[in-house]
Design a protein around this motif. Structure first.
Motif, PDB file in Angstrom:
ATOM      1  N   CYS A 239       0.869  -1.181   0.000  1.00 26.55           N
ATOM      2  CA  CYS A 239       0.000   0.000   0.000  1.00 26.55           C
ATOM      3  C   CYS A 239       0.905   1.230   0.000  1.00 26.55           C
ATOM      4  CB  CYS A 239      -0.919   0.010   1.215  1.00 26.55           C
ATOM      5  SG  CYS A 239      -1.968   1.484   1.327  1.00 26.55           S
ATOM      6  N   GLY A 240       0.912   1.964  -1.117  1.00 25.20           N
ATOM      7  CA  GLY A 240       1.800   3.114  -1.243  1.00 25.20           C
ATOM      8  C   GLY A 240       1.462   4.242  -0.296  1.00 25.20           C
ATOM      9  N   THR A 241       0.176   4.611  -0.222  1.00 20.34           N
ATOM     10  CA  THR A 241      -0.198   5.679   0.713  1.00 20.34           C
ATOM     11  C   THR A 241       0.005   5.222   2.153  1.00 20.34           C
ATOM     12  OG1 THR A 241      -2.530   4.993   0.616  1.00 20.34           O
ATOM     13  CG2 THR A 241      -1.844   6.779  -0.856  1.00 20.34           C
ATOM     14  N   GLY A 242      -0.182   3.925   2.401  1.00 23.30           N
ATOM     15  CA  GLY A 242       0.056   3.383   3.733  1.00 23.30           C
ATOM     16  C   GLY A 242       1.518   3.484   4.128  1.00 23.30           C
ATOM     17  N   ALA A 243       2.421   3.243   3.164  1.00 23.61           N
ATOM     18  CA  ALA A 243       3.848   3.381   3.422  1.00 23.61           C
ATOM     19  C   ALA A 243       4.187   4.835   3.738  1.00 23.61           C
ATOM     20  CB  ALA A 243       4.652   2.892   2.222  1.00 23.61           C
ATOM     21  N   CYS A 244       3.596   5.763   2.980  1.00 28.85           N
ATOM     22  CA  CYS A 244       3.827   7.190   3.240  1.00 28.85           C
ATOM     23  C   CYS A 244       3.332   7.570   4.630  1.00 28.85           C
ATOM     24  CB  CYS A 244       3.114   8.033   2.185  1.00 28.85           C
ATOM     25  SG  CYS A 244       3.820   7.906   0.525  1.00 28.85           S
ATOM     26  N   ALA A 245       2.114   7.149   4.972  1.00 27.89           N
ATOM     27  CA  ALA A 245       1.530   7.482   6.265  1.00 27.89           C
ATOM     28  C   ALA A 245       2.362   6.913   7.413  1.00 27.89           C
ATOM     29  CB  ALA A 245       0.097   6.969   6.344  1.00 27.89           C
ATOM     30  N   ALA A 246       2.882   5.694   7.226  1.00 29.24           N
ATOM     31  CA  ALA A 246       3.695   5.073   8.272  1.00 29.24           C
ATOM     32  C   ALA A 246       4.978   5.863   8.506  1.00 29.24           C
ATOM     33  CB  ALA A 246       4.011   3.633   7.895  1.00 29.24           C
ATOM     34  N   VAL A 247       5.615   6.309   7.421  1.00 32.28           N
ATOM     35  CA  VAL A 247       6.851   7.078   7.558  1.00 32.28           C
ATOM     36  C   VAL A 247       6.567   8.420   8.231  1.00 32.28           C
ATOM     37  CG1 VAL A 247       8.663   8.273   6.268  1.00 32.28           C
ATOM     38  CG2 VAL A 247       8.031   5.930   5.662  1.00 32.28           C
ATOM     39  N   VAL A 248       5.483   9.075   7.862  1.00 28.04           N
ATOM     40  CA  VAL A 248       5.106  10.336   8.514  1.00 28.04           C
ATOM     41  C   VAL A 248       4.889  10.112  10.011  1.00 28.04           C
ATOM     42  CG1 VAL A 248       3.293  12.085   8.714  1.00 28.04           C
ATOM     43  CG2 VAL A 248       4.129  11.407   6.458  1.00 28.04           C
ATOM     44  N   SER A 249       4.108   9.087  10.341  1.00 26.55           N
ATOM     45  CA  SER A 249       3.822   8.806  11.743  1.00 26.55           C
ATOM     46  C   SER A 249       5.101   8.477  12.507  1.00 26.55           C
ATOM     47  CB  SER A 249       2.820   7.654  11.850  1.00 26.55           C
ATOM     48  OG  SER A 249       2.510   7.381  13.198  1.00 26.55           O
ATOM     49  N   GLY A 250       5.991   7.697  11.889  1.00 27.28           N
ATOM     50  CA  GLY A 250       7.253   7.348  12.537  1.00 27.28           C
ATOM     51  C   GLY A 250       8.135   8.556  12.771  1.00 27.28           C
ATOM     52  N   GLN A 251       8.149   9.490  11.804  1.00 25.53           N
ATOM     53  CA  GLN A 251       8.937  10.714  11.999  1.00 25.53           C
ATOM     54  C   GLN A 251       8.344  11.586  13.098  1.00 25.53           C
ATOM     55  OE1 GLN A 251      10.423  13.161   8.864  1.00 25.53           O
ATOM     56  NE2 GLN A 251      10.547  11.491   7.390  1.00 25.53           N
ATOM     57  N   LEU A 252       7.032  11.709  13.115  1.00 28.29           N
ATOM     58  CA  LEU A 252       6.386  12.528  14.140  1.00 28.29           C
ATOM     59  C   LEU A 252       6.615  11.970  15.540  1.00 28.29           C
ATOM     60  CD1 LEU A 252       2.979  13.344  12.390  1.00 28.29           C
ATOM     61  CD2 LEU A 252       4.968  14.844  12.645  1.00 28.29           C
TER      62      LEU A 252
END
Length: 274
Positions: free
Chosen positions: A217-230
């Motif tokens: 899931c591409g958007t899921g990968a993006c969301a996970a990276v955002v959440s991990g950075q935050l």
């Protein structure tokens, strides 16, 4: 109708050229097409349509296996770019596409991968949408009698991100559907189960709303990276290991754009009568 079966990291799609043929699909027909036993079989159906604004080259619509329409799909976007190039609909290396979640840009790279400008993440709860008093990096949420901590991010579509110790044993089958339809997500939600290996590497499984777990899931990968950075766990560039393969996500934080890079491939072409 003519269609093309495509896949990005095993996340598979039926793609229709809705510019050179009329494509009008009912929810029942969409569910039939997606059925892996009685239809063609896919995670989502994609429609390539004529541009709706002067700022884009095409418009892009995405439908889930349950017949519902969604705003965005990262793996589908890469397949979209490869499709329009393979079919001679565009000879550009940079393709501007309008979606229900906003405009995106797709870059076809020399190594065969496609790099996607996924736009900036949406973190304000009312815009995700997610019911919360204020924006936070982590929220408590009650699910199945237990209190979980999630990140809530929209990449044009809503995502909840949970940290797990091991993705293989993550409760995707139980917590996925429970969170997908949680009352605090008015438009339902995609659910990511993330294991942080290092500041530049994560494992991820995603339960997609209206579809179930997919291989990527591409958007899921993006969301996970955002959440991990935050949460202070990840750096700007992260390799995301999904069941179907790897994506590379880069985000500099704040209102900057997320960049997603990964493969996309054509599987076969066909004709179907509905």
């Amino acid at each position: 109708m003519q269609f093309t079966k495509m896949q990005g990291l095993g996340n598979d799609f039926i793609v229709f050229d809705a510019i050179n043929q009329t494509v009008e699909l009912s929810p029942k027909q969409l569910r039939f097409l997606a059925d892996r036993r009685f239809g063609v079989g896919c995670d989502q159906i994609l429609l390539v349509e004529a541009a709706q604004s002067e700022n884009t080259d095409f418009h892009y619509r995405i439908f889930n296996t349950d017949g519902s329409e969604v705003e965005q799909c990262g793996n589908g976007a890469r397949c979209f770019a490869r499709f329009v190039r393979n079919k001679g609909l565009s000879d550009r290396d940079v393709i501007r596409v309008g979606t229900g979640g906003g405009d995106i840009q797709l870059y076809l790279e020399d190594n065969g991968w496609v790099r996607v400008d996924m736009g900036s993440p949406i973190l304000q709860p009312d815009a995700i949408p997610f019911i919360a008093d204020r924006e936070q990096p982590v929220y408590d949420i009650e699910v199945n009698g237990q209190t979980l901590q999630i990140g809530a991010v929209s990449m044009g579509n809503p995502h909840a991100v949970l940290l797990v110790d091991n993705v293989k044993n993550a409760p995707v089958e139980t917590l996925g559907p429970a969170l997908e339809k949680h009352e605090r997500f008015p438009r339902r939600v995609n659910v990511g189960f993330m294991k942080v290996r290092s500041p530049t590497e994560i494992d991820l499984r995603v339960f997609e709303r209206g579809t179930g777990e997919t291989l990527a899931c591409g958007t899921g990968a993006c969301a996970a990276v955002v959440s991990g950075q935050l949460r202070g766990l990840l750096k700007e560039g992260v390799r995301v290991h999904l069941p179907g393969g790897d994506l590379v996500i880069c985000w500099e934080g704040g209102h900057s754009t997320l960049w997603m890079s990964g493969p996309a491939a054509e599987v076969f072409e066909g004709n179907i009568e509905l």
